[in-house]
Design a protein around this motif. Structure first.
Motif, mmCIF file in Angstrom:
data_model
loop_
_atom_site.group_PDB
_atom_site.id
_atom_site.type_symbol
_atom_site.label_atom_id
_atom_site.label_comp_id
_atom_site.label_asym_id
_atom_site.label_seq_id
_atom_site.Cartn_x
_atom_site.Cartn_y
_atom_site.Cartn_z
ATOM 1 N N ALA B 96 0.822 -1.212 0.000
ATOM 2 C CA ALA B 96 0.000 0.000 0.000
ATOM 3 C C ALA B 96 0.853 1.257 0.000
ATOM 4 O O ALA B 96 0.384 2.335 -0.361
ATOM 5 N N GLN B 97 2.116 1.132 0.438
ATOM 6 C CA GLN B 97 3.008 2.306 0.483
ATOM 7 C C GLN B 97 3.549 2.670 -0.893
ATOM 8 O O GLN B 97 4.101 3.747 -1.068
ATOM 9 N N ASP B 98 3.431 1.760 -1.836
ATOM 10 C CA ASP B 98 4.094 1.951 -3.130
ATOM 11 C C ASP B 98 3.045 1.920 -4.239
ATOM 12 O O ASP B 98 2.442 0.888 -4.511
ATOM 13 N N ARG B 99 2.848 3.061 -4.901
ATOM 14 C CA ARG B 99 1.803 3.162 -5.915
ATOM 15 C C ARG B 99 1.967 2.149 -7.043
ATOM 16 O O ARG B 99 0.973 1.729 -7.648
ATOM 17 N N LEU B 100 3.220 1.796 -7.352
ATOM 18 C CA LEU B 100 3.445 0.854 -8.445
ATOM 19 C C LEU B 100 3.050 -0.565 -8.028
ATOM 20 O O LEU B 100 2.336 -1.264 -8.752
ATOM 21 N N GLU B 101 3.478 -0.966 -6.854
ATOM 22 C CA GLU B 101 3.123 -2.307 -6.354
ATOM 23 C C GLU B 101 1.619 -2.444 -6.185
ATOM 24 O O GLU B 101 1.024 -3.485 -6.489
ATOM 25 N N GLU B 102 1.014 -1.364 -5.666
ATOM 26 C CA GLU B 102 -0.414 -1.325 -5.418
ATOM 27 C C GLU B 102 -1.196 -1.546 -6.714
ATOM 28 O O GLU B 102 -2.074 -2.399 -6.794
#
Lengths: 376, 376
Positions: B96-102
């Motif tokens: 959730a902290q990383d827009r790309l992973e999310e």
């Protein structure tokens, strides 16, 4: 940001602080007991109510003082008015602290009460009994609560033991009343005189302690207006500011005044979830001069009082529209350690919910009179 | 009595502590800021999130740790799992902290998103723009919130200034979407996998910050089931425990995933009065393994967010079924300092109440889109 000072750090202070926090208020609680349960949610000033050095610090740190404990010494309440704003005022507190003054006030305002007479000596009991009759209850005029400081008189044989148990302080003899129901008015009066009442609450006691409340009380169409008018008359006579409770007996369909509590009250705990503005929030609003909040009931509410120790919370938490209140106290016989409130859209839904929760908690006997009242 | 530790001492921690107090819970908040507003209602352990000596004391004093702040360093979250129970788990937090992973996760679960591409160098922007097109938004992959760390790209001329403003940390380029509406799912998942959602909430932003919420969102009959299924899939994939928010765009009547917040969320503040069990209480219940509470809406709710400074509370306090929340913060441009929630039995009553409050507070422009949605 305003700070509200509270004398007494029990569950009432705790719930006042929790209700006031969303309004951006700070609280400061005075209590002699370091483990006072309100100290878990608000700063505690540990002091005796007669420690005027500590009270001076208290008065400096707050904007207004109020009470969780109604038996604060009269001189303390008076002293406070000279050092800060205090609501309710010391006279209202003094009247409510004394069963004789309280009942005399009720009478002067047209609210009838069970027969009563002052008892200041052993010989007074005979005179009082002649006036009041048997059965009767001998009570301390001051410092009684939850059935403490009371002795039931059934016949002349009870007079000596009653005097032995209670004599030496000012007493009152009251006729023992076989009432049909007990109801309470939870009311709030603002500094500008605005007055609001919550719907009438019906209450059931066990061993002199509140056990269950149901609100709005059923079948009170012919009682509500009169009950509210009495509460208003009392509040205006005392220039009362804040929330108070007026406990009433229903006898032959008529209201009799029992007592008033000059504070938020156990029979009003259901207002936390059963109304848009709880007794706690409204008390805080009143003492700060903020607009009063909505006292309308949203559906039906039933409160279970937890005395001595808490039952398992899980069956309550697992139920819809059921609310758990653990005051953060240790268990002790006769101690109020928490409550649960069930809410429902109507009495039919409430009956089902209440029956389910009572069964899961093995509290069917406690809930039985409420279920009966709901089904009438 | 259980103690819940919270990393971060803002208004979310404050409202978690206020919701948990009636359950008899204690709280301990870690924050580097001595004036953290949660410290007004719960004890504060003043420490940096990387101060492992302080965190060791923290872990000893609590039964379970959770978060008010989603950007706690990954190594801190990991360290905590080795010293106490932690919910949500560090992997959920990291995603959730990383827009790309999310967004990559959303895609893998069948939830479409606006077009996006990773940007790790100046040259990557060109490739990303070729894929995503204009208009687009260049964003930091981590630590962005409330519109911070974003740069809007309208044409090739914006590439250099955007890189100058944000370059040097991992970035993501996202297609700028002219969405019809923005809705959010507030969901809670228990340790045993039980999953519940609150009704879909419609949200309006101003300057990148949430301004108004309306719940239940109107006209979402064709969207709710799909939105809830996506939220459930995300939660199960991450083995998420606690409350989280999934923000979604509605474009051509279809849902696109925007982002998730691994915590209680501003668009769920209406649940405090609009449901029987708020997002705050449900989060606390979930992290402690207690039964989940009722997420059904009781009527309609509208939330005003107060940004920068608080308006006058009185018009809200004077209105029926209106609730004031002052976080106890000092005023500062762009800062969330409080909110107000209006409740009503239905949309007609809500329209009247909202119009009246907006007029009294001189917030008619802020409330206008909500009024329009209510009248559609």
């Amino acid at each position: 940001m305003s700070t509200v000072g509270i004398l007494g750090g029990g569950q009432l202070a705790r719930m006042l602080a929790l209700a006031g926090a969303p309004l951006g208020l700070q609280f400061l609680v005075v209590d002699n007991e370091p483990s006072a349960c309100a100290s878990q949610v608000a700063p505690l000033l540990r002091a005796d109510y007669r420690d005027f050095v500590a009270l001076e610090e208290f008065a400096k740190r707050i904007d207004v003082a109020t009470f969780d404990f109604e038996n604060v010494p009269a001189e303390t309440a008076q002293w406070l008015t000279e050092h800060t704003r205090v609501f309710p005022n010391p006279r209202a507190l003094a009247v409510a602290q004394d069963r004789l003054e309280e009942k005399t006030l009720f009478h002067s305002l047209g609210l009838e009460t069970p027969a009563f007479a002052a008892v200041d000596s052993r010989i007074d009991i005979e005179t009082a009994v002649a006036k009041v009759g048997f059965p009767a209850v001998l009570k301390t005029r001051r410092l009684g609560y939850d059935g403490k400081g009371q002795y039931r008189l059934r016949s002349a044989a009870d007079l000596d033991p009653a005097w032995a148990a209670l004599g030496g302080v000012p007493l009152i003899l009251e006729a023992w009343i076989a009432f049909e129901r007990e109801v309470s008015v939870i009311a709030v009066r603002a500094q500008d005189g605005e007055f609001r009442t919550y719907p009438l609450t019906q209450n059931w006691h066990a061993d002199g302690i509140l056990s269950m409340s149901l609100a709005p009380a059923p079948q009170v169409e012919n009682l509500s207006a009169s009950a509210f008018a009495h509460a208003r008359a009392v509040a205006e006579k005392l220039d009362y500011v804040g929330v108070f409770a007026l406990e009433l007996f229903v006898v032959d369909g008529k209201l009799l005044g029992n007592e008033m509590a000059p504070r938020v009250h156990n029979s009003g705990h259901w207002t936390i979830e059963g109304t848009a503005c709880s007794q706690f929030e409204n008390h805080v609003r009143a003492v700060l001069g903020l607009p009063l909040g909505d006292t309308t009931a949203i559906g039906s509410s039933v409160m279970f009082n937890w005395i001595g120790s808490l039952p398992d919370a899980r069956p309550v938490l697992a139920e819809s529209r059921a609310h758990w209140h653990d005051y953060g106290k240790t268990s002790r016989a006769g101690r109020k350690v928490g409550h649960a409130t069930l809410c429902a859209a109507d009495n039919i839904e409430m009956s089902r919910r209440l029956a389910r929760v009572a069964r899961a908690l093995d509290r069917e006997a406690q809930a039985a009179p409420v279920l009966e009242a709901l089904q009438r």
